[in-house]
Design a protein around this motif. Structure first.
Motif, short mmCIF file in Angstrom:
data_model
loop_
_atom_site.label_atom_id
_atom_site.label_comp_id
_atom_site.label_asym_id
_atom_site.label_seq_id
_atom_site.Cartn_x
_atom_site.Cartn_y
_atom_site.Cartn_z
N ALA A 46 36.70 -40.40 4.14
CA ALA A 46 35.52 -41.24 4.01
C ALA A 46 35.99 -42.68 3.82
CB ALA A 46 34.67 -40.80 2.83
N LEU A 47 35.42 -43.61 4.61
CA LEU A 47 35.80 -45.01 4.56
C LEU A 47 34.58 -45.89 4.34
CD1 LEU A 47 38.23 -43.78 6.25
CD2 LEU A 47 38.35 -46.00 7.33
N VAL A 48 34.78 -46.97 3.59
CA VAL A 48 33.78 -48.03 3.49
C VAL A 48 34.46 -49.30 3.95
CG1 VAL A 48 32.36 -49.42 1.94
CG2 VAL A 48 32.45 -46.95 1.64
N VAL A 49 33.88 -49.95 4.95
CA VAL A 49 34.41 -51.20 5.49
C VAL A 49 33.52 -52.32 4.98
CG1 VAL A 49 34.98 -52.50 7.57
CG2 VAL A 49 35.25 -50.01 7.55
N ARG A 50 34.10 -53.21 4.15
CA ARG A 50 33.34 -54.30 3.56
C ARG A 50 33.74 -55.61 4.23
NH1 ARG A 50 34.56 -57.32 -1.13
NH2 ARG A 50 36.15 -55.78 -1.66
N ALA A 51 32.79 -56.28 4.84
CA ALA A 51 33.05 -57.54 5.53
C ALA A 51 33.12 -58.68 4.52
CB ALA A 51 31.95 -57.83 6.55
N LEU A 52 34.08 -59.57 4.72
CA LEU A 52 34.21 -60.77 3.90
C LEU A 52 33.56 -61.94 4.64
CD1 LEU A 52 37.91 -60.28 2.75
CD2 LEU A 52 35.82 -59.74 1.50
N PRO A 53 33.26 -63.04 3.94
CA PRO A 53 32.58 -64.16 4.60
C PRO A 53 33.27 -64.67 5.86
CG PRO A 53 32.50 -64.46 2.24
CD PRO A 53 33.37 -63.25 2.49
N SER A 54 34.60 -64.59 5.93
CA SER A 54 35.30 -65.07 7.12
C SER A 54 35.06 -64.19 8.34
CB SER A 54 36.80 -65.18 6.85
OG SER A 54 37.31 -63.94 6.42
#
Length: 143
Positions: free
Chosen positions: A98-106
């Motif tokens: 199970a993965l969670v991909v969290r986007a950063l502002p860049s």
């Protein structure tokens, strides 16, 4: 679009992956991952839902794109790019992970290729795939 069987949808599952999973940060995104449990006897009730999800063969992936990334148009564009990128790579992930991909502002100004390179580097750092397993990625070099 990411197949329904490969989507992480429950907020309890997101919470479990982000709080107990391993994490690899890159310049444009952070990947949290939980793989198959190694100790079978120590499960609590909140983990029961996620462990049921991990018994399936398909890895599950969820995305977090906060308001820090940009307005709604920008956030949806980043989420679409991430979904498309992960859809091509979901078959290379370990079954039951199970993965969670969290986007950063860049991530708002990043190209799809840059997001793909960051994701590939993060899953290699988490040791979810071997360097030799990715022959369609295009990351171009070893780390």
């Amino acid at each position: 679009m990411l197949p329904a069987a490969a989507r992480l949808t429950s907020s309890a599952d997101f919470r479990k992956v982000t709080r107990t999973g391993r994490r690899a940060g890159r310049p444009r995104l952070v990947v949290h991952a939980v793989t198959e449990p190694r100790q079978a006897g120590s499960t609590a009730e909140p983990e029961a839902d996620l462990s049921a999800a991990r018994t399936t063969a398909t890895p599950k992936v969820g995305f977090v794109v906060s308001k820090a990334v940009g307005n709604a148009v920008v956030r949806h564009r980043v989420a679409r790019r991430l979904r498309h990128m992960v859809r091509e790579r979901v078959g290379t992930l370990p079954p039951g992970s199970a993965l969670v991909v969290r986007a950063l502002p860049s991530a708002a100004v990043a190209t799809s290729a840059e997001l793909g390179q960051d994701f590939d580097a993060a899953i290699r750092r988490l040791r979810l795939v071997d360097d030799g397993d990715r022959n369609s990625g295009g990351s171009g070099g070893g780390v």
